[in-house]
Structure formats: structure tokens, C-alpha cells
Design an enzyme around this catalytic site. Sequence first.
Site, PDB file in Angstrom:
ATOM      1  N   HIS A   1       0.841  -1.222   0.000  1.00  0.00           N
ATOM      2  CA  HIS A   1       0.000   0.000   0.000  1.00  0.00           C
ATOM      3  C   HIS A   1       0.866   1.258   0.000  1.00  0.00           C
ATOM      4  CE1 HIS A   1      -3.346  -2.683   1.255  1.00  0.00           C
ATOM      5  NE2 HIS A   1      -2.410  -3.228   2.016  1.00  0.00           N
TER       6      HIS A   1
ATOM      7  N   SER B   1      15.130  21.131 -16.248  1.00  0.00           N
ATOM      8  CA  SER B   1      13.930  21.897 -16.576  1.00  0.00           C
ATOM      9  C   SER B   1      14.372  23.166 -17.288  1.00  0.00           C
ATOM     10  CB  SER B   1      13.184  22.244 -15.291  1.00  0.00           C
ATOM     11  OG  SER B   1      12.425  23.413 -15.467  1.00  0.00           O
TER      12      SER B   1
ATOM     13  N   GLU C   1       9.878   8.079 -17.009  1.00  0.00           N
ATOM     14  CA  GLU C   1       8.509   8.585 -17.222  1.00  0.00           C
ATOM     15  C   GLU C   1       8.023   8.259 -18.628  1.00  0.00           C
ATOM     16  OE1 GLU C   1       8.174  12.759 -15.978  1.00  0.00           O
ATOM     17  OE2 GLU C   1       9.808  12.340 -14.593  1.00  0.00           O
TER      18      GLU C   1
END
Length: 462
Positions: free
Chosen positions: A156, A277, A290
Site C-alpha cells: 500500500h 527543466s 517517465e
Amino acid sequence: MNKMWAGRTAGALDKTADDFNSSIAVDKRMYRQDIEGSMAHAAMLGAKGIISSADSSLIIDTLGAILDDIESGKLSIAADAEDIHMFVEAELTSRIGDVGRRLHTARSRNDQVALDLRLYLRDECEEIVARICKLIAAVFKVAEANKTTIMPGYTHLQRAQPITFGHHLLAYAMMLIRDAGRIGDAKRRMNVSPLGCCALAGTTYPIDRAMTAASLGFGAVALNSLDGVSDRDFCVELESALAILMMHLSRFSEEIILWSSFEFGFVTLSDAYTTGSSIMPQKKNSDMAELVRGKSGRVYGNLFATLTMLKGLPLAYNKDMQEDKEAVFDSVDTVKACLEVFAPMVETMEVHADAMYKAAQGGFINATDLADYLVKKGEPFRSAYKTVGQIVAYAVREKTVLDDIPLEIYKGFDANFDADLYEAIKLETCVKKRVSAGGTSEASFAAERDFVAAFLEKNEVK
Ligand code: ARG
């Protein structure tokens, strides 16, 4: 454009319809398979006396020259051709005239395209398995180096029990080994020759299907001609196996993204596999992971596109089936690209054992071991579980951890507690004692490690 099939129709095909109908942009990559299939077919036609052996030899030699010219760049595949089959046949005919026109005897584009696609994907299966093996080798290397690195194991996404990072990583090796097995299975079932099924019903010519199958390395011939030309299970199977593989890579990606976040700080990806970035100077983003996670979507989509395209199609060939290639090629290309970037990304990541250990220290992940301690002193597990639950609640209230609660307090909860409890709940002990098969102890790790090593050995990945 002059169509080779023009005969029944006299009028020219509308230009937009012609473009719409064309599949050359997608199927031109099968030029080698198309030529090799045609060579095998021509050799068989010659051997069976369906065409003369002189014609057969001339066709084979000319096809060989066409292949060389395509590979050397001397001949470029016409963008306005209908498909690769028509392109090669037209080129052959332009070189040797009527002899070239004999090649398509006892054959249809329906068995031809099914043949080319099986040949093409058969090779790709091998390439993908080789890349999976490289990724397993990278995972294995990092796992070996971290067989005693303690980290919190999660359920979890809550800290659950201590494990080693090596054990965690080898879970992915197991998935990838199954993936390689699934692709191997798909390849075996794919390795059946449809050549000679012709349009749908077989042929009146005395062809030898076993001969073409053997010369192209097939294990068998399709025994039902309608099935031979209309079966695309081999695409669906491969796409399914690739979808499952991408599901695994997406889970692995997700963990790598989490681990490399500031909040976790378990790993640092190499600069070679991260990006910055354009505005935030502090950023180091795990773009490769990703992207792999994101690309699982299109690989699932390709599977569904193919299943849906095939759904309800009457036998035998229907033009709908031309859509098979775009989907399966995209899955193949995507998976290969993902594997290619994933292996070095894993191999070069820096592991922060200290951060993992620190994370393992909070969160009461040794609570199960504390309960097991009482069980070993004779208590039923359910009662021990309850007692430890109360002790954890106490520790939360007191803002402490199980390792720091004094023995008198422990004794107040249960008289069976003794000074040896502290040794029993040490993270190192928790890991070391999980000696059950498949567990996280070093001893259990050795067995799974051997299994993975044997797999790599068998697949010749050093
Ligand atoms: N380009 C076609 C395909 O990919 C080749 C088979 C065409 N057969 C036919 N009967 N129209 O499916």
C-alpha cells in the site's frame, strides 16, 4: 499508376483512394522478408517443374540483385507503390519482363503478406529477447551489489517489512524472465508457414509447401488454407506479451521515479539518463523512466487495435487486416527503444544505501518480527499480533520506536518479553531470518540469484 491487378477494372483508381489503400509506408520494412519468401517460392516452382529451372534461376538471381540494390541504397522503395509485394514484383518484372511475371504462379498476396509478417516478427522476437536479457543482466548486476542493502519493503506504499534492495530488484528480473518466455512461446507458434495457402483455398498446381517451409526455417506448414491466410494470432500474441512487458517496465519506472525523488532519495540516476527543466534550475527529472511508463499506453493500445480490427472478421483475408502491421510494428519499435534506454539507466544509477536504511528505521517495519518473537515464546500469533499493535500505538503516542522502548514497559505488555527481544527486532536480524524459499535473506537470495544467472548463461548474456 498502372496496377498489376488491373484487368477486372478498367477505370483508374482515384488518387485519394490510391493513397488511402497504399501500405508501402508501413510494410516497406519487410522488403528482405518479401524477397527471401519469393526466392523460396521461385526455387520450389522450378523444382516442381511449374516454371522452368532457367526461369526459376533468373528470378532468384534478379531478386538477389534487387535485395543488394535496396540494401546498398541504389534502389529506393517507391513511396507511391501499393505495397512492398507489388513493388518488388514490379521491379522484378521491369528487369526481366515475362519471366518476372511467372513468379506469382500458385501464390497470392494473401499468403505472401502472412508469410512476410511471420518472417519479420520472428526475427524481431529474437532481438527483443536479446534486449530483455541485457536489461536482466543490468538488474542482476545492481542486485548483486546490493544483496545486503537494507530498505523498507512496502505494501500500500506504506512501509511494511525490511527487505534488501537486491531482493527487490530481482523481483523485476523474475518478471522479465517470464516476458522472455512469453515472447519465445509466441515465436514458436508464429513459426508456421502460410506460403502455399494462396488466396484462401490452396492451389491446383503441384506445389511443395514443405520445401518452401523448410528453406525458410519454419517448423511446420499451416494445415488449413483459410486459417493460414486469415490468422493473425501471432500478432495478437506478440502484442499481448509486449503489453505485459510494458506493464512491468511501467511499474519499474514508477519505482525509479519515486526512489529518485527528493522525498525518497534512494537512488540518483546518472546525468546521462535525466533531463533538466527549462525554468527550474534545481531540477533533475527522470524523463526516461517517465517516458517508458507513458509509452506503455500505446503498446496496450496496439493490442486493442489489433483485437478490435480482427473482431467479427469473416474468413478469409479482408483488407482490414492491412492494419495489423502498423500496430504490431509500433509495439515492437516502442518496446525495443524502451529496453535500449532502460538497461543502462538501471546499471548506472547510484544507490543510496544510507537513505534506504534510514527509511527502514522509521515506520515500525519490525513489528511483525516483534509479534513473531512472542509466537516463538509460545503465544498464538493472533494474540501476539494484538499485543504488538498496542505496543505500536504506545510508541506512536510516546514518539518513540520499538527498538527504544525500555524492557520494563515491554514486560508490562507481556511477561514473555526478555532482553533478547532487541536483537530479534534489529533490521539486520529481520532480514537475515527470512530464510524461507524466495525470502529476502542472503541465503534465499542466493537461490534466486542462481536462477537468474542460469537464465542469463543459457541466453549467453555475460
Ligand atoms: N498490403 C496488403 C496487406 O498488408 C497485402 C495483401 C493484399 N491482399 C489483397 N487481397 N488485397 O494486407
